[in-house]
Design a protein around this motif. Sequence first.
Motif, PDB file in Angstrom:
ATOM      1  N   PRO A 129       0.817  -1.224   0.000  1.00 29.57           N
ATOM      2  CA  PRO A 129       0.000   0.000   0.000  1.00 29.57           C
ATOM      3  C   PRO A 129       0.849   1.272   0.000  1.00 29.57           C
ATOM      4  CG  PRO A 129      -0.836  -1.578   1.589  1.00 29.57           C
ATOM      5  CD  PRO A 129       0.464  -2.133   1.084  1.00 29.57           C
ATOM      6  N   GLU A 130       0.355   2.295  -0.682  1.00 28.80           N
ATOM      7  CA  GLU A 130       0.965   3.616  -0.765  1.00 28.80           C
ATOM      8  C   GLU A 130       2.344   3.600  -1.419  1.00 28.80           C
ATOM      9  OE1 GLU A 130       0.836   5.645   2.980  1.00 28.80           O
ATOM     10  OE2 GLU A 130      -1.250   5.107   3.323  1.00 28.80           O
ATOM     11  N   THR A 131       2.554   2.700  -2.397  1.00 24.89           N
ATOM     12  CA  THR A 131       3.818   2.679  -3.126  1.00 24.89           C
ATOM     13  C   THR A 131       3.558   2.827  -4.619  1.00 24.89           C
ATOM     14  OG1 THR A 131       3.842   0.268  -3.344  1.00 24.89           O
ATOM     15  CG2 THR A 131       4.955   1.204  -1.429  1.00 24.89           C
ATOM     16  N   ILE A 132       4.538   3.393  -5.302  1.00 22.98           N
ATOM     17  CA  ILE A 132       4.509   3.539  -6.750  1.00 22.98           C
ATOM     18  C   ILE A 132       5.803   2.947  -7.281  1.00 22.98           C
ATOM     19  CG2 ILE A 132       4.491   5.182  -8.665  1.00 22.98           C
ATOM     20  CD1 ILE A 132       2.957   7.103  -6.868  1.00 22.98           C
ATOM     21  N   VAL A 133       5.726   2.232  -8.363  1.00 25.37           N
ATOM     22  CA  VAL A 133       6.892   1.588  -8.958  1.00 25.37           C
ATOM     23  C   VAL A 133       7.156   2.207 -10.319  1.00 25.37           C
ATOM     24  CG1 VAL A 133       7.845  -0.599  -9.770  1.00 25.37           C
ATOM     25  CG2 VAL A 133       6.354  -0.575  -7.768  1.00 25.37           C
TER      26      VAL A 133
END
Length: 102
Positions: A23-27
């Motif tokens: 959750p709350e991550t961007i790759v």
Amino acid sequence: FQASNPGQFENDSDVLWQRGHVPETIVCHGRVGINTDAPDEALVVCGNAKVMGRVMHPSDSRAKQNIREVDTNEQLRRITQMRLVEYDYKPEFASVMGIKNT
């Protein structure tokens, strides 16, 4: 890159960002440049960076366990087998990185 919708780019083939599994991550699958349009590493920041937390590095003692003394004689023997070199930075790299003594 459209500031009104940071998930959209001018060309659909440029879309390298996606939500992470945590959750709350961007790759980002590719290279990211801040103040540069030609990053040559995973992340290139041209300017100052402020970190409000810790920066962890694989050589950081906080990331290690079972730290113990070693046999000095054995380590010196290993060092004598190492290839030691001297080098000069390439001028184009030195100028970009602000290195005066190459």
